[in-house]
Every structure is written in structure tokens, then in C-alpha cells.
Write a protein that holds these residues in place. Sequence first.
Motif, PDB file in Angstrom:
ATOM      1  N   TYR A 220      22.809  24.721  23.238  1.00 38.54           N
ATOM      2  CA  TYR A 220      21.958  25.478  24.155  1.00 38.54           C
ATOM      3  C   TYR A 220      20.814  26.110  23.367  1.00 38.54           C
ATOM      4  O   TYR A 220      20.986  26.460  22.199  1.00 38.54           O
ATOM      5  CB  TYR A 220      22.749  26.596  24.858  1.00 38.54           C
ATOM      6  CG  TYR A 220      23.973  26.133  25.608  1.00 38.54           C
ATOM      7  CD1 TYR A 220      23.861  25.482  26.835  1.00 38.54           C
ATOM      8  CD2 TYR A 220      25.247  26.368  25.089  1.00 38.54           C
ATOM      9  CE1 TYR A 220      24.995  25.067  27.527  1.00 38.54           C
ATOM     10  CE2 TYR A 220      26.380  25.962  25.767  1.00 38.54           C
ATOM     11  CZ  TYR A 220      26.256  25.302  26.980  1.00 38.54           C
ATOM     12  OH  TYR A 220      27.374  24.892  27.657  1.00 38.54           O
ATOM     13  N   PRO A 221      19.632  26.282  23.976  1.00 41.87           N
ATOM     14  CA  PRO A 221      18.534  26.993  23.294  1.00 41.87           C
ATOM     15  C   PRO A 221      18.937  28.438  22.973  1.00 41.87           C
ATOM     16  O   PRO A 221      19.769  29.029  23.666  1.00 41.87           O
ATOM     17  CB  PRO A 221      17.390  26.947  24.324  1.00 41.87           C
ATOM     18  CG  PRO A 221      17.722  25.798  25.224  1.00 41.87           C
ATOM     19  CD  PRO A 221      19.227  25.749  25.289  1.00 41.87           C
ATOM     20  N   SER A 224      18.646  30.797  25.824  1.00 39.83           N
ATOM     21  CA  SER A 224      19.264  30.355  27.067  1.00 39.83           C
ATOM     22  C   SER A 224      20.217  31.434  27.586  1.00 39.83           C
ATOM     23  O   SER A 224      20.703  32.285  26.820  1.00 39.83           O
ATOM     24  CB  SER A 224      20.035  29.056  26.842  1.00 39.83           C
ATOM     25  OG  SER A 224      21.135  29.281  25.970  1.00 39.83           O
ATOM     26  N   PRO A 225      20.502  31.421  28.887  1.00 41.39           N
ATOM     27  CA  PRO A 225      21.444  32.413  29.437  1.00 41.39           C
ATOM     28  C   PRO A 225      22.821  32.348  28.777  1.00 41.39           C
ATOM     29  O   PRO A 225      23.486  33.378  28.610  1.00 41.39           O
ATOM     30  CB  PRO A 225      21.521  32.036  30.920  1.00 41.39           C
ATOM     31  CG  PRO A 225      20.242  31.311  31.202  1.00 41.39           C
ATOM     32  CD  PRO A 225      19.904  30.584  29.937  1.00 41.39           C
ATOM     33  N   GLN A 226      23.248  31.131  28.384  1.00 42.02           N
ATOM     34  CA  GLN A 226      24.570  30.989  27.766  1.00 42.02           C
ATOM     35  C   GLN A 226      24.646  31.723  26.426  1.00 42.02           C
ATOM     36  O   GLN A 226      25.618  32.472  26.169  1.00 42.02           O
ATOM     37  CB  GLN A 226      24.901  29.505  27.565  1.00 42.02           C
ATOM     38  CG  GLN A 226      25.117  28.725  28.850  1.00 42.02           C
ATOM     39  CD  GLN A 226      23.826  28.170  29.424  1.00 42.02           C
ATOM     40  OE1 GLN A 226      22.727  28.563  29.021  1.00 42.02           O
ATOM     41  NE2 GLN A 226      23.953  27.256  30.377  1.00 42.02           N
TER      42      GLN A 226
END
Length: 477
Positions: A220-221, A224-226
Motif C-alpha cells: 500500500y502507498p 494510504s488509509p491502510q
Amino acid sequence: MQRRVGGVLCLFTIVLAILDQNIVSSAIVPIVRDLDPVHGVEHVAWLVAAFALAATVVLPLYGRLCDSFGAKPVWLGAVGVFLVGSVLCGAAQSMEQLIAFRAVQGVGAGGLMSVTMVVLANLAEPGDDRGRSGGIGGLFAGFGMAIGPFIGGLFADHDNWRGIFYVNVPLGLVVIIGGLFVIRIPRETTRTDLDLPGAGLAAAFAAGLLLVCEWGGQRYPWISPQILGLAAACVISLALFVWRESVAAHPVLPLSLLRDRTIRGSYVIQLLIGAAMIGAMVHLMLYLQVARGVSASDSGLYLAFMAAGLALSGLTAGKIHLATRTALLLGTACAAVAIGAIALFVHEGTSLWALRGVLVLLGVGFGQLIGRLITVVQDAAPRHQLGVATTGIRFFQSMGTAVGAAAVGAVLARVYQARTGEALASHPGAMSDFVVSLDVVFVVAAAVVLLAMLVSARLKVTERSVATKGEPVPAAA
């Protein structure tokens, strides 16, 4: 005689735990080839991190379990869990299963690496050198770190990587039987509640931190929300852990220990050294096997030179009595220079004999650190908190190992991907980029050791190693 045999069993137990923490490093290539030849390399860091994370989570609990049940039964129980995990690892049919079973193994290993030191302290007689058992145990642990990859390589070269786990069974049974009939220590127990919420919060923080290192910028970036959610969860769980330890009747890690400048500094040094050492060892094995075509067992033999440095450091320590802070500064300086030199030597045409010489220096450096920090903590801790202080330093070492394995593996993957635009699993087609990426890994590890040297320079050490005669050594606290 009973003390001597019991001490040998304890030291053997430490070697058993440390061996399995590092034994997979030289067997990584055969394991990946067998279980997941396509994407297995992406999970390599977790083979080490899962073991270390599980050991980290349970380490503080072991001190309290010793309070409630006594050191000996808790120690034997930890050996039993370790053996169950070993059998499960040997039977694993996928990388995911192996990682999960390594975590089971780590739960037992947490006791092997911590409660064993408490048992050794209980075997000591009043007036004995209080830090001696920590120093000897640390030296044996360092020896296990060095020879583990060689033993793993021997099994891997004969297409039997599963044997590195099954070999623990007869050895562990010897420890259990010997412990039952040979070791006799006072069972002074105080029934206390286990701080399970504190242990759970510590687990949540450590697991979240590892996932941020592993997934950030790759799966994930970073924004990112994660990843942001995981980072927020880490901060919240850490804050809740600190709060819980401040109000718990029997905290897994008393904050009073962290208020002591000497203990706090020793914990930080141990964490940094654990992260740098595991990162250097695992990726050195990768370099030798992937970039230089060295067999698994032969690559493990390189760490025999590191073991020689550890032995040299241990032998000279008894003749050259260095002040503790001087020894810590010397050890971190030697380790930083050695790891930095490895970064220079990790090229396709570099002399491997030069690399062997650097590993001797690395062993000398770590030999000044392993065990010495245990002595510092045990000397600084109140006697009623000897057990939990000792498990505390193992807690930070395991945390460093877990985070270091994941973080350094993530650095390798990201640097390689930045240079090639491809996943790490495809590295055989771009060997020069893979080697350059490893350069960055060792530079980062050297920087971490330099940071440990700075902390050592500010460490306030009280030289107090002889226990007061007639004062009993507690089971734990």
C-alpha cells in the motif's frame, strides 16, 4: 555438582533457543524453493519476524508466571511449547503455515531466552558474582547466533531443511528430563494476577509496527488509509500500554524500571543491536548464496569466523578488565566499523577472505555487548525486580530482532524495486541491482549500531557486581 549440571542445562537451553532464531537464515533459499518458489522471497523477513514477535509478546508475562508458579516449572513448560512448535514447523506445507508455526515456536523460545537467566540466578549462591551468569549466558547466546546458520545450511544442502526443526526434539527432551531430576531451586512464589491486557497491547503495538514496515510503500502507498490507520493504531496501542502499565497492580513491564536511566539506556542499546545484528546476518546469507553461489552450509561456515571473534572477545574479557561503559563503546564501535566494511565488500568480485576477516571483527564487537548489558541491568535493578528486569532486556532484544528483520527486509525490497521497477522475487535477472540494494541494507545496519554507540556514551553505569552475602536471590519479580 547439582549447580554445575543445572548451569550447563540452562546454557544449553539458551543455545537451543538462539540457534532456532537464526538457523533458518542459511536455509532460506531451499525453503522458498520447496514451499513457494514464486513469491516466497517476499515472506522471508517474516520467518524471522514471526518467531521474534511471538517471543517479544510473551517475554514480560514469563516474569509474572515465575512469580505465580516458580521459575523451574515455567522454564520446563516453555521448553515443551518450543518442542511442539518445532514439530509443527517441520511438518509445514506452505510459507504461511511455516510462519504461523514459527510464532508458536517463538512463544516457547521467549521463556528459553528469559526464564533460563532467572533459573541461573537462582542456582547462584550468595556472594557469587551477580552478573557472571548473565555474561556467560550472553556469550553462549552469541555463539548460538553464529553457528545456527551453519547447522541450518548442513540440513539444507542435503535437501532436508525440515531437519533443522526436528533436531530440537531429542535435544529438548534431554533438557526437560535433566531439569526435572537435576535442578533443585527454592519455589518461593507469590500469587499475582497476570497483566494480560498489558501483554495484548504490547502485541498490538509490535504487530502493527511490523506491518507498517512490511506493507508501507510496497503493498500500500505510505499515505494510504491502510498504512495511516495502522500507524495510528500503533500510536494508540503504545499510549494505552503505557497507561495500563502505570495503573496495573502487577504490570508486565514496570514503568519504574524505565525511569532508571541506566536500565532505560541498556534496553535501548539492546533493541538497536538486536535489529542491526539480525538484519546483517540474514542478508549476508542471502548475498553469499544468491550473488556468490555459495552453498547453504558453506555460507553458514562464514559465521564461524564471527564465532571466533566472539570467543576471542570472551577469552580476553577475563584478562583485560575494561570498565563497562568502555567495553560498550568499544563493542559498538567495532560492530559499526565491521558492518560498514561489509557494505564495501558486498560486490560480485570482492575477496571473500576479506569478508571473513571483517566477520571476526564483528564477532569481537558483539562479544563486548552480549551479556554485558544483562549484567548492567541486573546490577541496576532492585533485587525484588531482578526477574522482570532480566526478561525486560530480552523483551527489547526480541523487539529489535522482529522490527529489524521486517524493516531491513523492507529496505531491500524498496531499494531494489526503485532501481528495477520489479518485485524482489525477480532479482536473479538483475544481480548488480540486487547487490547494490544489499549495500544500502548494510549501511542502514551500520547506522543503527552507531546510534547504539551514542547511547552507550551517555550510559551511566554503576560497577556493582557482587551480591551481598546471605541475601537470597529471588525467583522473579
